[in-house]
Design a protein around this motif. Structure first.
Motif, short mmCIF file in Angstrom:
data_model
loop_
_atom_site.label_atom_id
_atom_site.label_comp_id
_atom_site.label_asym_id
_atom_site.label_seq_id
_atom_site.Cartn_x
_atom_site.Cartn_y
_atom_site.Cartn_z
N SER A 1 -16.17 -10.61 -24.52
CA SER A 1 -16.19 -12.03 -24.84
C SER A 1 -17.03 -12.30 -26.08
O SER A 1 -18.09 -11.72 -26.27
CB SER A 1 -16.80 -12.81 -23.66
OG SER A 1 -16.95 -14.17 -23.99
N ILE A 2 -16.54 -13.17 -26.93
CA ILE A 2 -17.41 -13.81 -27.92
C ILE A 2 -17.08 -15.30 -27.93
O ILE A 2 -16.03 -15.72 -27.45
CB ILE A 2 -17.30 -13.25 -29.37
CG1 ILE A 2 -15.94 -13.61 -29.98
CG2 ILE A 2 -17.55 -11.76 -29.41
CD1 ILE A 2 -15.93 -13.53 -31.50
N GLU A 3 -18.03 -16.08 -28.45
CA GLU A 3 -17.74 -17.47 -28.79
C GLU A 3 -18.19 -17.65 -30.24
O GLU A 3 -19.19 -17.08 -30.66
CB GLU A 3 -18.50 -18.44 -27.88
CG GLU A 3 -17.97 -18.43 -26.46
CD GLU A 3 -18.43 -19.64 -25.65
OE1 GLU A 3 -17.75 -19.97 -24.68
OE2 GLU A 3 -19.46 -20.24 -26.00
N THR A 4 -17.42 -18.43 -30.97
CA THR A 4 -17.84 -18.76 -32.33
C THR A 4 -18.28 -20.21 -32.37
O THR A 4 -17.92 -21.00 -31.51
CB THR A 4 -16.70 -18.52 -33.34
OG1 THR A 4 -15.55 -19.26 -32.91
CG2 THR A 4 -16.34 -17.04 -33.41
N ARG A 5 -19.08 -20.54 -33.38
CA ARG A 5 -19.49 -21.93 -33.59
C ARG A 5 -18.23 -22.81 -33.71
O ARG A 5 -17.17 -22.31 -34.08
CB ARG A 5 -20.35 -22.02 -34.85
CG ARG A 5 -19.57 -21.59 -36.07
CD ARG A 5 -20.42 -21.39 -37.32
NE ARG A 5 -19.52 -21.17 -38.44
CZ ARG A 5 -19.76 -20.31 -39.44
NH1 ARG A 5 -20.88 -19.61 -39.49
NH2 ARG A 5 -18.88 -20.18 -40.40
N ALA A 6 -18.39 -24.11 -33.45
CA ALA A 6 -17.24 -25.02 -33.51
C ALA A 6 -16.83 -25.33 -34.94
O ALA A 6 -15.70 -25.78 -35.17
CB ALA A 6 -17.58 -26.33 -32.78
#
Lengths: 451, 451
Positions: free
Chosen positions: A39-44
């Motif tokens: 999993s990764i999340e990137t900034r919006a």
């Protein structure tokens, strides 16, 4: 303060719908992790210049973001909300290339924003669940076979209608169009992409229009013939050959798509359909492209799409080719909810409500609740001491299946638990009682199966 | 395309850090659900007029959002990104009041955006995990005791340092200040709120400054004396009384805070500290307020805050009073990462890499992987056939604990699995082999415990 009104295109779920959404997101995540995606999340936000020029009319759909207190010169480049998870992921890969191991398998489940005209299943804020594999320099072909299999595994665990993954290779229409002498390949691709929506007659009009690609009627007919080819195996190659168009890019595309169909049929016969009208609107795709239809809901369009992109992530020295597929989670759920195909068994995680004889017993009731939670049972204590009928109604309105009644405080034991569905009330000990496994968490029901 | 650079205040995690964040979010969610809180998510945007005037300098920190393609007149009211989850929740309650059951217990884990000056632990985009209970018309006092207990339950399940929840009631300073003849209560509250950050001398300067509240030195001294009171039980009441200030709002605040301390000590002695300097910057709090310090990290400030708000959600006819607490998940993790207090045992969910002798065996390796996944084991197949040393290195670099080697394709069985940590390699059957439970998912390690 202004009136409270919904904002068109920015839907929100009630708690019971959110429970269904969480079930979907949990199942998708679980499947992606079983297949080794990290999993990764990137900034919006991304710099607007990175978001723009990715195809279709996306530029004017970008939401620009700016601090109210910002003076004209104290902000850096203009920022915008991401409209997909692929463009930010490509940037993330470039930014962290030294710290990642390639090929890098990642999943990403986040909201994205597109200022499209809101309509059924098209929102301005929505959730996507993406898997991608990115290589440094090269990316083996076999990932183009693997990714739709991962999606199929996720879908097979979800309570959704049967589905069909359509696959094409952009080199096929591109090579075919070039073989026909068409120069503006992109414009023709974008028109053909609307075939399911507007039908062949309208497509022919657009293709032959003087202010469009201005194809001859015979060329337009050939374009349509290609778009109408589909097959569940590599037999589409012969159908294309029969049209008599020659181009080396076409040959390459046919060979690659045939290889995908052959390999996919080895693992999941019939899952993939080679469908030569599939194009995808985003310009970063360079080869294989995917779309997914729910069978019986074809007019709704694709609920899961993606493709191969060979040059989205490049820092000038190294190029990181990738392939990815994105599940349109909000879009999928919107369809299932609007058709009444899904609901949750209750509107809260709570499985047991501990009733209260009087407010003085709250501390004791909280200890009972804590004892049940120890064994993983979601519990809440009644908001106030009240007649038991009122407390039972409180639980029933939320779909909470069990109400716990404390025995006399001065004697040992004496607690009972009532199943609100059967009406059965039995003695119970908070240190050992456990509800049936299927009652611990809210259930996801597919109403049509019960009717 | 521009250079790829981080945007200050918009941090992103590497995959191994994200695994730690997921562990925290999963644990927090699990705890909230065990306590019967239902999940909701709200849209990222609210009308700017709903976001503004909530206190401090938040207005200029709001991020306004606007479609690039919008003409001046085709957009409704200006939209901004939410800066917390309480204001959107209050609006959600008003919008859906007819469809919710009250008291409504909800949790909400989402990103929020604030255009603050980025510094250690202060971001422009960050994740919060909130619980709130909202009533229609009234909200029983006992929820003000329950909510910090839920937070304490969540924290006790996380690998974090010991913590202390500080609680105050805004009526105490307000009544006390009024009793001292101070009129601009809000300004004094905001100054005192900085006590831990800038110290008593600077506070006195600000309180007595002619362009500030312009208190007399004696009044400023009384304000500071109140702020310095703290106790782990109801004994703070006597300390306040000893200062000799009288006001009915003060009396009410003292009574309420004493009741919280007494009730909380019944369930978790020592967990709560009555600390009369706690104020919270946001203006919507009307009574009890909470902050939370990590013991040994006091200078870092609060990592979990909230309070009671009696008039945030009102439609003119009905008011929905609430109480809530918000865990600053990004802020908490930033501290633990920067101090080297947490890491993940690997950078991928994958527990087993299936090695490949040659590319022809990929289909067979994929079947082995599928068999292992059947039992919930995360597996991936090697990206390419290569020397086994290279494939082992591929797994090792990611922290994948096991590599699976296929036996000869023409014989029965013969597969082996190698534990890369011990070096042990043993015969294994994909239909039955299972790794130790602790190896199925990445582990969260607290390095200081191992040293």
């Amino acid at each position: 303060m202004s009136r409270v009104t919904p904002i068109s295109g920015f839907p929100e779920f009630l708690p019971s719908e959110r429970i269904v959404e969480q079930y979907f997101l949990d199942t998708i995540r679980e499947t992606f992790e079983l297949h080794g995606f990290a999993s990764i999340e990137t900034r919006a936000v991304e710099p607007i210049e990175r978001l723009s020029n990715q195809g279709e009319d996306t530029d004017k759909e970008i939401y620009a973001v700016r601090r109210l207190g910002a003076s004209a010169d104290d902000e850096g480049p203009g920022l915008g909300l991401h409209f997909d998870l692929t463009v930010p992921f490509a940037r993330y890969v470039l930014e962290n290339s030294g710290k990642l191991s390639f090929p890098f398998r990642r999943y990403q489940i986040q909201r994205v924003w597109r200022g499209e005209r809101p309509q059924e299943g098209r929102f301005r804020e929505f959730t996507q669940a993406d898997i991608d594999v990115v290589g440094d320099g090269t990316l083996p072909f076999h990932y183009e076979v693997e990714l739709p299999l991962v999606i199929a595994d996720a879908f097979s665990r979800l309570p959704i209608p049967p589905f069909r993954i359509q696959v094409n290779n952009r080199q096929i229409p591109e090579g075919f169009y070039r073989g026909l002498g068409i120069e503006d390949v992109t414009s023709v691709l974008r028109i053909v992409d609307k075939l399911d929506k507007i039908g062949p007659d309208k497509i022919t009009q657009l293709l032959t229009a003087a202010d469009g690609p201005a194809l001859t009627p015979e060329t337009a007919k050939q374009v349509l013939r290609l778009a109408e080819i589909s097959a569940t195996d590599a037999s589409f190659v012969e159908q294309v050959r029969a049209l008599g168009v020659q181009h080396e890019i076409l040959d390459e595309g046919l060979e690659r798509l045939a290889a995908i169909m052959t390999a996919a049929n080895e693992h999941a016969p019939g899952l993939l359909v080679a469908d030569l009208k599939i194009a995808r609107g985003l310009d970063y795709y360079t080869g294989t492209v995917y779309e997914t239809q729910l069978i019986g809901h074809e007019s709704y369009g694709s609920i899961c799409s993606g493709g191969r992109y060979d040059s989205l992530a490049s820092d000038g020295k190294t190029t990181y080719p990738g392939v990815g597929i994105s599940i349109g989670v909000s879009r999928l759920l919107a369809r299932l909810f609007s058709q009444g195909l899904l609901k949750s068994s209750r509107s809260t995680p709570t499985a047991v409500l501990v009733a209260l004889n009087n407010e003085d017993e709250r501390a004791d009731a909280m200890r009972t609740a804590a004892a049940l939670r120890q064994r993983g049972i979601p519990v809440e204590v009644a908001p106030a001491a009240a007649k038991f009928g009122k407390q039972i109604k409180f639980a029933d309105r939320r779909g909470i299946p069990f109400v716990w009644f404390k025995g006399p405080a001065d004697g040992p034991g004496g607690d009972t638990v009532k199943d609100l569905r059967s009406g059965d009330q039995v003695p119970a000990d908070a240190a050992s009682w456990t509800p049936p496994t299927e009652d611990v968490r809210p259930g996801i029901e597919t109403p049509q199966e019960n009717s």
